[in-house]
Design a protein around this motif. Structure first.
Motif, PDB file in Angstrom:
ATOM      1  N   THR A  87    -108.165  23.956  -1.524  1.00  9.46           N
ATOM      2  CA  THR A  87    -109.625  23.493  -3.058  1.00  9.46           C
ATOM      3  C   THR A  87    -108.801  25.269  -3.917  1.00  9.46           C
ATOM      4  N   ALA A  88    -108.274  25.985  -3.307  1.00 13.22           N
ATOM      5  CA  ALA A  88    -108.333  26.630  -4.687  1.00 13.22           C
ATOM      6  C   ALA A  88    -106.956  26.146  -5.407  1.00 13.22           C
ATOM      7  N   ALA A  89    -105.660  25.900  -4.969  1.00 13.03           N
ATOM      8  CA  ALA A  89    -105.034  25.502  -5.075  1.00 13.03           C
ATOM      9  C   ALA A  89    -105.209  24.247  -6.303  1.00 13.03           C
ATOM     10  N   ARG A  90    -106.442  22.998  -5.735  1.00 12.51           N
ATOM     11  CA  ARG A  90    -106.430  21.933  -6.366  1.00 12.51           C
ATOM     12  C   ARG A  90    -107.054  22.437  -7.451  1.00 12.51           C
ATOM     13  N   ASN A  91    -107.267  23.108  -7.326  1.00  9.78           N
ATOM     14  CA  ASN A  91    -108.396  23.693  -8.625  1.00  9.78           C
ATOM     15  C   ASN A  91    -107.918  24.206  -9.386  1.00  9.78           C
ATOM     16  N   LYS A  92    -106.920  25.215  -9.123  1.00 10.97           N
ATOM     17  CA  LYS A  92    -105.681  25.589 -10.270  1.00 10.97           C
ATOM     18  C   LYS A  92    -105.104  24.030 -10.829  1.00 10.97           C
ATOM     19  N   GLU A  93    -104.981  23.278 -10.467  1.00 13.18           N
ATOM     20  CA  GLU A  93    -103.849  22.037 -11.042  1.00 13.18           C
ATOM     21  C   GLU A  93    -105.501  21.221 -11.825  1.00 13.18           C
ATOM     22  N   PHE A  94    -106.732  21.324 -10.907  1.00 16.47           N
ATOM     23  CA  PHE A  94    -107.606  20.484 -12.434  1.00 16.47           C
ATOM     24  C   PHE A  94    -108.185  21.436 -13.416  1.00 16.47           C
ATOM     25  N   ALA A  95    -107.493  22.814 -13.179  1.00 12.04           N
ATOM     26  CA  ALA A  95    -108.545  23.421 -14.420  1.00 12.04           C
ATOM     27  C   ALA A  95    -107.224  23.577 -15.435  1.00 12.04           C
ATOM     28  N   LEU A  96    -105.847  23.650 -14.686  1.00 10.06           N
ATOM     29  CA  LEU A  96    -104.748  23.428 -16.169  1.00 10.06           C
ATOM     30  C   LEU A  96    -105.399  21.889 -16.666  1.00 10.06           C
ATOM     31  N   SER A  97    -105.313  20.928 -15.961  1.00  8.62           N
ATOM     32  CA  SER A  97    -105.380  19.838 -16.233  1.00  8.62           C
ATOM     33  C   SER A  97    -106.403  19.657 -17.465  1.00  8.62           C
ATOM     34  N   LEU A  98    -107.886  19.961 -17.154  1.00  8.05           N
ATOM     35  CA  LEU A  98    -108.771  20.431 -18.677  1.00  8.05           C
ATOM     36  C   LEU A  98    -108.067  20.964 -19.505  1.00  8.05           C
ATOM     37  N   LYS A  99    -107.594  22.255 -19.600  1.00 13.88           N
ATOM     38  CA  LYS A  99    -106.878  23.209 -20.452  1.00 13.88           C
ATOM     39  C   LYS A  99    -106.298  22.524 -21.282  1.00 13.88           C
ATOM     40  N   ASN A 100    -105.050  21.589 -20.823  1.00 11.02           N
ATOM     41  CA  ASN A 100    -104.710  20.326 -21.291  1.00 11.02           C
ATOM     42  C   ASN A 100    -105.140  18.981 -22.154  1.00 11.02           C
ATOM     43  N   MET A 101    -106.308  19.098 -21.728  1.00  9.18           N
ATOM     44  CA  MET A 101    -107.129  18.736 -22.134  1.00  9.18           C
ATOM     45  C   MET A 101    -108.581  18.992 -23.277  1.00  9.18           C
ATOM     46  N   GLY A 102    -108.149  20.782 -23.853  1.00  5.52           N
ATOM     47  CA  GLY A 102    -108.929  21.251 -24.359  1.00  5.52           C
ATOM     48  C   GLY A 102    -110.556  21.639 -24.331  1.00  5.52           C
ATOM     49  N   VAL A 103    -110.789  21.130 -22.894  1.00  7.57           N
ATOM     50  CA  VAL A 103    -111.939  21.470 -22.567  1.00  7.57           C
ATOM     51  C   VAL A 103    -112.123  23.006 -22.344  1.00  7.57           C
TER      52      VAL A 103
END
Length: 240
Positions: A87-103
């Motif tokens: 879950t921690a690893a998936r959340n890191k991908e998720f957070a990076l994805s959203l950072k790249n979206m500008g959220v």
């Protein structure tokens, strides 16, 4: 001396007021809130990605709510990871994805319901909390017609229940690529050509393999074909 201090305070207040008015004029959506309820990490990119990026670019306050821990993926066993580490690893991908979206990081919330066990009641409570916090917000979920994943469909059914009860008024229901539910008029959301680079950037967040940083390319390992299709033609589709 007190008079001088008072004058300075008045000037500062007027200046702040002027800045706020200028910002409101330059961004007509400054007070608008748009909330996306995401069942699993990578759903925000593959199904909602174009929509999220468009709303960010338009200046809306975009909120992302990750509903489950995403630990039920078959990739977890292949990697030999515990649910907590996965879950921690998936959340890191998720957070990076959203950072790249500008959220904004402050606009991301993790609910951590068990993957594949999300109930309609769970989602209703989350949505009501956000509607109370941001009255008349736009709420976005998966369509209740989704037949392949009950976490997806339960999020849609929850929002529909609240819409029928008039607890929320602005609701949109998204469908996955290739899913064409009968009897529903789907609206396609496209993107400006200049957005292609960030679209590919948040897709790429799910490909990175760097164990030192806790990234394992889980999203790409899980649904590679979906990412390939997304990068070829990014699109979000919804019905009301």
């Amino acid at each position: 001396r007190k008079l001088i201090v008072l004058i300075v305070i008045v000037i500062v207040l007027l200046s702040v007021s002027g800045i706020e008015k200028t910002e409101a004029k330059s961004n007509p959506n400054a007070n608008s809130h748009v909330v996306y309820y995401i069942p699993h990490q990578d759903d925000e990119a593959l199904t909602f990605g174009v929509s999220i990026l468009n709303q960010v670019k338009k200046g809306h306050n975009v909120h992302i709510v990750l509903l489950t821990d995403g630990a039920a993926s078959v990739v977890r066993n292949k990697l030999g990871m515990s649910e907590k580490d996965f879950t921690a690893a998936r959340n890191k991908e998720f957070a990076l994805s959203l950072k790249n979206m500008g959220v904004k990081t402050s606009n991301i919330e993790y609910m951590n319901y068990k993957d594949s066990q999300l109930t309609i009641a769970n989602v209703e409570e989350v949505i009501k909390t956000y509607e109370t916090k941001y009255p008349n917000a736009r709420h976005n979920v998966f369509s209740g017609t989704d037949k392949d994943n009950h976490d997806h469909s339960n999020s849609g059914k929850a929002l529909k229940n609240l819409q029928n009860k008039k607890i929320v008024s602005d609701a949109r229901y998204y469908v996955r690529r290739g899913d064409n539910p009968k009897g529903l008029k789907l609206v396609n959301e496209y993107y400006a050509i200049s957005y292609k680079k960030p679209l590919l950037a948040f897709s790429s967040a799910y490909k990175i393999e760097n164990k030192k940083d806790g990234l394992y390319g889980i999203g790409h390992k899980s649904v590679k074909k979906s990412f390939v299709a997304f990068e070829k033609q990014p699109i979000s589709r919804y019905h009301k």
